[in-house]
Design a protein around this motif. Structure first.
Motif, PDB file in Angstrom:
ATOM      1  N   HIS A 124       0.825  -1.213   0.000  1.00  0.00           N
ATOM      2  CA  HIS A 124       0.000   0.000   0.000  1.00  0.00           C
ATOM      3  C   HIS A 124       0.856   1.258   0.000  1.00  0.00           C
ATOM      4  O   HIS A 124       0.359   2.342  -0.308  1.00  0.00           O
ATOM      5  CB  HIS A 124      -0.951   0.007   1.201  1.00  0.00           C
ATOM      6  CG  HIS A 124      -0.280  -0.157   2.526  1.00  0.00           C
ATOM      7  ND1 HIS A 124       0.084  -1.382   3.041  1.00  0.00           N
ATOM      8  CD2 HIS A 124       0.120   0.759   3.456  1.00  0.00           C
ATOM      9  CE1 HIS A 124       0.657  -1.218   4.214  1.00  0.00           C
ATOM     10  NE2 HIS A 124       0.697   0.066   4.494  1.00  0.00           N
ATOM     11  N   ALA A 125       2.159   1.120   0.312  1.00  0.00           N
ATOM     12  CA  ALA A 125       3.059   2.280   0.350  1.00  0.00           C
ATOM     13  C   ALA A 125       3.174   2.966  -1.006  1.00  0.00           C
ATOM     14  O   ALA A 125       3.428   4.175  -1.074  1.00  0.00           O
ATOM     15  CB  ALA A 125       4.445   1.865   0.834  1.00  0.00           C
ATOM     16  N   ILE A 126       2.992   2.214  -2.102  1.00  0.00           N
ATOM     17  CA  ILE A 126       3.169   2.827  -3.429  1.00  0.00           C
ATOM     18  C   ILE A 126       1.900   3.505  -3.932  1.00  0.00           C
ATOM     19  O   ILE A 126       1.900   4.094  -5.016  1.00  0.00           O
ATOM     20  CB  ILE A 126       3.673   1.813  -4.473  1.00  0.00           C
ATOM     21  CG1 ILE A 126       2.628   0.728  -4.757  1.00  0.00           C
ATOM     22  CG2 ILE A 126       5.002   1.192  -4.036  1.00  0.00           C
ATOM     23  CD1 ILE A 126       2.964  -0.156  -5.968  1.00  0.00           C
ATOM     24  N   GLU A 127       0.824   3.411  -3.153  1.00  0.00           N
ATOM     25  CA  GLU A 127      -0.425   4.103  -3.489  1.00  0.00           C
ATOM     26  C   GLU A 127      -0.898   3.783  -4.912  1.00  0.00           C
ATOM     27  O   GLU A 127      -1.307   4.666  -5.668  1.00  0.00           O
ATOM     28  CB  GLU A 127      -0.264   5.616  -3.279  1.00  0.00           C
ATOM     29  CG  GLU A 127       0.009   5.974  -1.827  1.00  0.00           C
ATOM     30  CD  GLU A 127       0.137   7.460  -1.571  1.00  0.00           C
ATOM     31  OE1 GLU A 127       0.333   8.227  -2.540  1.00  0.00           O
ATOM     32  OE2 GLU A 127       0.051   7.865  -0.389  1.00  0.00           O
ATOM     33  N   ASP A 128      -0.813   2.496  -5.267  1.00  0.00           N
ATOM     34  CA  ASP A 128      -1.319   2.007  -6.559  1.00  0.00           C
ATOM     35  C   ASP A 128      -0.655   2.710  -7.740  1.00  0.00           C
ATOM     36  O   ASP A 128      -1.275   2.904  -8.794  1.00  0.00           O
ATOM     37  CB  ASP A 128      -2.838   2.171  -6.650  1.00  0.00           C
ATOM     38  CG  ASP A 128      -3.567   1.549  -5.468  1.00  0.00           C
ATOM     39  OD1 ASP A 128      -3.047   0.581  -4.888  1.00  0.00           O
ATOM     40  OD2 ASP A 128      -4.652   2.047  -5.117  1.00  0.00           O
ATOM     41  N   SER A 129       0.628   3.047  -7.593  1.00  0.00           N
ATOM     42  CA  SER A 129       1.323   3.819  -8.621  1.00  0.00           C
ATOM     43  C   SER A 129       2.658   3.172  -8.957  1.00  0.00           C
ATOM     44  O   SER A 129       3.535   3.039  -8.092  1.00  0.00           O
ATOM     45  CB  SER A 129       1.560   5.251  -8.123  1.00  0.00           C
ATOM     46  OG  SER A 129       2.469   5.929  -8.958  1.00  0.00           O
ATOM     47  N   LEU A 130       2.834   2.788 -10.223  1.00  0.00           N
ATOM     48  CA  LEU A 130       4.136   2.276 -10.662  1.00  0.00           C
ATOM     49  C   LEU A 130       5.191   3.366 -10.611  1.00  0.00           C
ATOM     50  O   LEU A 130       6.381   3.081 -10.428  1.00  0.00           O
ATOM     51  CB  LEU A 130       4.018   1.702 -12.071  1.00  0.00           C
ATOM     52  CG  LEU A 130       3.110   0.474 -12.230  1.00  0.00           C
ATOM     53  CD1 LEU A 130       3.087   0.038 -13.690  1.00  0.00           C
ATOM     54  CD2 LEU A 130       3.572  -0.671 -11.334  1.00  0.00           C
ATOM     55  N   ASP A 134       8.785   3.061  -8.836  1.00  0.00           N
ATOM     56  CA  ASP A 134      10.058   3.433  -9.457  1.00  0.00           C
ATOM     57  C   ASP A 134      10.825   4.438  -8.589  1.00  0.00           C
ATOM     58  O   ASP A 134      12.050   4.357  -8.454  1.00  0.00           O
ATOM     59  CB  ASP A 134       9.824   4.044 -10.844  1.00  0.00           C
ATOM     60  CG  ASP A 134       9.352   3.032 -11.870  1.00  0.00           C
ATOM     61  OD1 ASP A 134       9.451   1.811 -11.601  1.00  0.00           O
ATOM     62  OD2 ASP A 134       8.873   3.446 -12.947  1.00  0.00           O
ATOM     63  N   GLU A 135      10.099   5.386  -8.015  1.00  0.00           N
ATOM     64  CA  GLU A 135      10.732   6.382  -7.142  1.00  0.00           C
ATOM     65  C   GLU A 135      11.419   5.704  -5.957  1.00  0.00           C
ATOM     66  O   GLU A 135      12.573   6.032  -5.614  1.00  0.00           O
ATOM     67  CB  GLU A 135       9.682   7.366  -6.629  1.00  0.00           C
ATOM     68  CG  GLU A 135      10.197   8.346  -5.580  1.00  0.00           C
ATOM     69  CD  GLU A 135       9.096   8.955  -4.747  1.00  0.00           C
ATOM     70  OE1 GLU A 135       9.376   9.361  -3.592  1.00  0.00           O
ATOM     71  OE2 GLU A 135       7.934   9.035  -5.227  1.00  0.00           O
ATOM     72  N   PHE A 136      10.721   4.762  -5.336  1.00  0.00           N
ATOM     73  CA  PHE A 136      11.301   4.074  -4.189  1.00  0.00           C
ATOM     74  C   PHE A 136      12.530   3.266  -4.598  1.00  0.00           C
ATOM     75  O   PHE A 136      13.518   3.193  -3.858  1.00  0.00           O
ATOM     76  CB  PHE A 136      10.261   3.178  -3.529  1.00  0.00           C
ATOM     77  CG  PHE A 136       9.171   3.910  -2.794  1.00  0.00           C
ATOM     78  CD1 PHE A 136       9.233   5.284  -2.600  1.00  0.00           C
ATOM     79  CD2 PHE A 136       8.076   3.228  -2.287  1.00  0.00           C
ATOM     80  CE1 PHE A 136       8.236   5.979  -1.912  1.00  0.00           C
ATOM     81  CE2 PHE A 136       7.077   3.898  -1.595  1.00  0.00           C
ATOM     82  CZ  PHE A 136       7.155   5.275  -1.412  1.00  0.00           C
TER      83      PHE A 136
END
Length: 376
Positions: A124-130, A134-136
């Motif tokens: 859930h940390a990526i908030e449904d965003s690829l 990529d940022e992480f």
């Protein structure tokens, strides 16, 4: 050989081995208590001293995002913990070295420092965003657990009733993207169906960074024998968790049958810190009230032996969960005790090369394969 001689032999071997800890929650503790690795903290399991004394060669410092932040600033909270890791490495550069590769781990080892890597806990940390994924990765994260104890919008957890029946199509896309950028897929915490879907989708080995054996402790967080065999076919590694609740049968039963309410959302940085600390203290009190036996070093060895007997010794590692759990086996409350694990493995007839594989080389093999397959 006398006991004192065995102990000295174990200490000598332990100093020579590369020990990779697949999961350490120190960043979340540092956030909760607004402290750092070099300061006294009564709740600390991991400190600069204990890393050094335990001869921890590499440790995944985890960017753990509590489920309460899902849909409520999860990525923002994750970035705060990334910053904490960066500050610790910068502040203690004589003891720690940031690493995001096998070469980085080896370089840190050669200079006598502990390699600090980053894993993200909770998809859930990526908030449904690829793009956030990529940022992480660009910030140095080299694995992500697809779930924590909560389901998210694209993957089911072992901690809640199923919502998707495993991975959604977007969840499968997350796995493929992680394969492509060289980010390890971590199946700790996922449901059995999600585990199966990951192995269907991945083109490289995966890890369970901090999971133990369900045959010995019947908690759904642990891997079944079938899952251990499938993980071995995939080429991956199960890194044994030290939490009493995942090791001791009575503790696993109590943990599975007991429920505990989590704190709700909070507004503002100060309120977040206070809430997270209260939540943790409540967790500790709740756990102590269960009154379960803690287990000991041999309890951990039992899980290592079982995983090796089912998956093969090449597919076993160590993922302590230090600073992230309320109960640990007697003798393994901090990294100081890791030498006792080496001693018990020797006493249980593990050879030096086998201990070397469990402590680090199995993980290094998998990490190297994932690096080689990456297509940035």
């Amino acid at each position: 050989m006398q006991q004192s001689e065995r102990a000295e032999s174990a200490r000598d071997l332990h100093r020579r081995l590369l020990l990779v800890d697949g999961h350490c929650d120190a960043p979340y503790r540092l956030h909760r208590h607004q402290t750092d690795l070099g300061e006294r903290d009564a709740t600390a399991q991991v400190t600069l001293e204990s890393l050094r004394e335990g001869n921890v060669g590499a440790s995944f410092f985890v960017v753990y995002v509590p489920p309460v932040y899902a849909g409520n600033g999860a990525a923002r909270f994750a970035r705060r913990l990334f910053d904490i890791v960066d500050r610790q490495v910068d502040r203690y550069e004589e003891d720690l070295a940031f690493a995001d590769s096998t070469a980085g781990i080896e370089k840190a080892r050669a200079t006598g420092r502990t390699a600090i890597l980053i894993g993200v806990e909770g998809g859930h940390a990526i908030e449904d965003s690829l793009e956030v994924l990529d940022e992480f990765h660009e910030r140095g994260a080299r694995y992500m657990t697809l779930t924590h104890v909560n389901n998210n919008n694209w993957a089911d957890s072992s901690g809640e009733p199923p919502r998707h029946g495993g991975l959604t199509s977007f969840g499968r896309e997350v796995v493929r993207r992680m394969n492509r950028i060289g980010m390890i897929v971590d199946v700790s915490h996922v449901s059995d169906d999600t585990f199966d879907h990951v192995l269907e989708e991945t083109s490289v080995p995966v890890i369970a960074s901090h999971s133990s054996c369900r045959a010995l402790a019947a908690h759904p967080r642990n891997l079944t024998d079938r899952m251990l065999r499938d993980l071995a076919k995939n080429g991956g590694v199960c890194m044994i968790n030290f939490f009493t609740g995942f090791l001791v049968p009575e503790a696993a039963e109590a943990l599975t049958s007991s429920k505990r309410n989590r704190s709700g959302p909070a507004d503002g940085e100060f309120e977040e810190v206070a809430r997270d600390r209260r939540d943790w203290e409540g967790f500790i009190s709740w756990w102590r009230a269960l009154g379960v036996p803690p287990g000991d070093v041999d309890t951990v060895v039992d899980h290592i032996v079982h995983a090796a007997s089912i998956a093969g010794l090449d597919h076993v590692g160590i993922g302590t969960d230090f600073d992230g759990v309320p109960g640990l086996p007697a003798g393994l409350e901090t990294p100081h005790g890791l030498v006792s694990l080496t001693e018990r493995l020797l006493a249980r007839d593990f050879r030096e090369e086998e201990i070397r594989a469990i402590y680090g080389s199995n993980f290094m093999r998998v990490f190297g394969q994932i690096e080689s397959a990456a297509r940035p």
